[in-house]
Design an enzyme around this catalytic site. Structure first.
Site, PDB file in Angstrom:
ATOM      1  N   ASP A  84       7.535   0.003 -10.326  1.00 45.31           N
ATOM      2  CA  ASP A  84       6.214  -0.483 -10.699  1.00 45.31           C
ATOM      3  C   ASP A  84       6.014  -0.441 -12.210  1.00 45.31           C
ATOM      4  O   ASP A  84       6.857   0.067 -12.958  1.00 45.31           O
ATOM      5  CB  ASP A  84       5.122   0.351 -10.006  1.00 45.31           C
ATOM      6  CG  ASP A  84       5.407   1.860 -10.061  1.00 45.31           C
ATOM      7  OD1 ASP A  84       6.149   2.308 -10.960  1.00 45.31           O
ATOM      8  OD2 ASP A  84       4.888   2.587  -9.200  1.00 45.31           O
ATOM      9  N   ASN A 153      -2.572  11.127  -3.120  1.00 45.54           N
ATOM     10  CA  ASN A 153      -3.173  10.454  -1.964  1.00 45.54           C
ATOM     11  C   ASN A 153      -2.108   9.833  -1.060  1.00 45.54           C
ATOM     12  O   ASN A 153      -2.423   9.072  -0.149  1.00 45.54           O
ATOM     13  CB  ASN A 153      -4.187   9.391  -2.406  1.00 45.54           C
ATOM     14  CG  ASN A 153      -3.536   8.254  -3.181  1.00 45.54           C
ATOM     15  OD1 ASN A 153      -2.333   8.270  -3.450  1.00 45.54           O
ATOM     16  ND2 ASN A 153      -4.347   7.267  -3.552  1.00 45.54           N
ATOM     17  N   HIS A 155       0.413   7.797  -1.996  1.00 47.75           N
ATOM     18  CA  HIS A 155       0.982   6.505  -2.369  1.00 47.75           C
ATOM     19  C   HIS A 155       2.418   6.665  -2.845  1.00 47.75           C
ATOM     20  O   HIS A 155       2.800   7.705  -3.388  1.00 47.75           O
ATOM     21  CB  HIS A 155       0.137   5.810  -3.445  1.00 47.75           C
ATOM     22  CG  HIS A 155       0.215   6.427  -4.808  1.00 47.75           C
ATOM     23  ND1 HIS A 155      -0.838   7.122  -5.377  1.00 47.75           N
ATOM     24  CD2 HIS A 155       1.205   6.429  -5.740  1.00 47.75           C
ATOM     25  CE1 HIS A 155      -0.490   7.521  -6.579  1.00 47.75           C
ATOM     26  NE2 HIS A 155       0.751   7.120  -6.831  1.00 47.75           N
ATOM     27  N   GLU A 160      -1.166   1.900  -2.701  1.00 46.35           N
ATOM     28  CA  GLU A 160      -2.299   2.771  -2.406  1.00 46.35           C
ATOM     29  C   GLU A 160      -2.677   2.664  -0.923  1.00 46.35           C
ATOM     30  O   GLU A 160      -2.463   1.611  -0.300  1.00 46.35           O
ATOM     31  CB  GLU A 160      -3.505   2.353  -3.256  1.00 46.35           C
ATOM     32  CG  GLU A 160      -3.285   2.425  -4.756  1.00 46.35           C
ATOM     33  CD  GLU A 160      -3.486   3.826  -5.325  1.00 46.35           C
ATOM     34  OE1 GLU A 160      -3.373   4.810  -4.564  1.00 46.35           O
ATOM     35  OE2 GLU A 160      -3.746   3.930  -6.531  1.00 46.35           O
TER      36      GLU A 160
END
Length: 258
Positions: A84, A153, A155, A160
């Site tokens: 990414d 979280n 990811h 996400e």
């Protein structure tokens, strides 16, 4: 860790981050040596972030003592793809993932920058850039060995929650929790943290021949516990790894606790 463990991940736990980095690079170095004898080795998939810094430091120290002929051969056949990149940052920005890879791996070892593929953070058309990046990876034969970290979280990459296993390389909006997690890379000012990024999707990640999830630190223990006790859920993107046949979990003791 407590509770019923649903995860099929092959788990390696080490005392601390340093010993974990050494153990992982022991394995990774063996895989790189095997690549030298492969006719068309598949690309490596790289991640960034604080978790990876000891990994790259150890890898650089190993590669620097390889015989020149052996290292030159590795560099000749090398190809890798990063997961990414933030959108809107210059390539030279201290917190861009391109700058991270150049500082931690490309420059210290002498890799050809053209063989270290990273999405273009300043692409005029980010949606088109994401499609081109996915096409480039596909044409390279997909990922052979993928290195991953994951966020608080759950990811992976910047997938996400919720994230589908069919999601492909795309532009994503970053959650507030992810942006807050990365504040210290942007002078602790939320306004400086990008709102969007390009990320490989779960589909590209899960096509890798083997996946290595690296998790360190007590701050990750709660989310790691959820991962190990969640069969597979779009609400916890990392748990989609449980559907892959060859995933290794590398954790230090601080992360691997309840």
């Amino acid at each position: 860790m407590n509770g019923k463990n649903f995860s099929p991940l092959k788990t390696i736990v080490k005392a601390d981050q340093a010993s974990l980095a050494q153990a992982f690079v022991d394995y990774f170095e063996e895989r790189l040596i095997l690549r030298l004898s492969e006719e068309n080795p598949k690309p490596i998939g790289f991640a960034t972030g604080r978790t990876m810094e000891p990994i790259y430091k150890e890898l650089v120290s190993r590669l620097k003592i390889w015989p020149k002929k052996k290292l030159d051969k590795l560099l000749e056949f090398w190809e890798s793809f990063n997961l990414d990149e933030y959108l809107g940052l210059s390539e030279e920005h201290s917190s861009s993932f391109r700058n991270y890879m150049y500082s931690n791996l490309v420059c210290p070892v002498g890799f050809d920058p053209n063989k270290i593929h990273i999405p273009d953070s300043k692409a005029f058309n980010p949606i088109k850039e994401a499609k081109l990046y996915a096409s480039k990876l596909f044409n390279a034969g997909d990922i052979g060995l993928q290195i991953l970290g994951f966020g608080l979280n759950g990811h992976i990459g910047f997938n996400e929650p919720p994230a589908s296993r069919e999601s492909t390389c795309r532009v994503v909006s970053l959650s507030l929790s992810t942006r807050l997690q990365n504040l210290d890379s942007f002078d602790n000012k939320l306004a400086n943290v990008p709102l969007k990024a390009i990320t490989l999707g779960m589909k590209e990640i899960l096509k890798a021949e083997e996946i290595h999830l690296i998790v360190t630190g007590s701050s990750k223990s709660e989310i790691l516990n959820k991962l190990l006790n969640d069969n597979s859920s779009n609400d916890l993107p990392a748990s989609l790894l449980n559907r892959h046949e060859r995933v290794f979990l590398w954790a230090d003791e601080a992360a691997f606790q309840n």
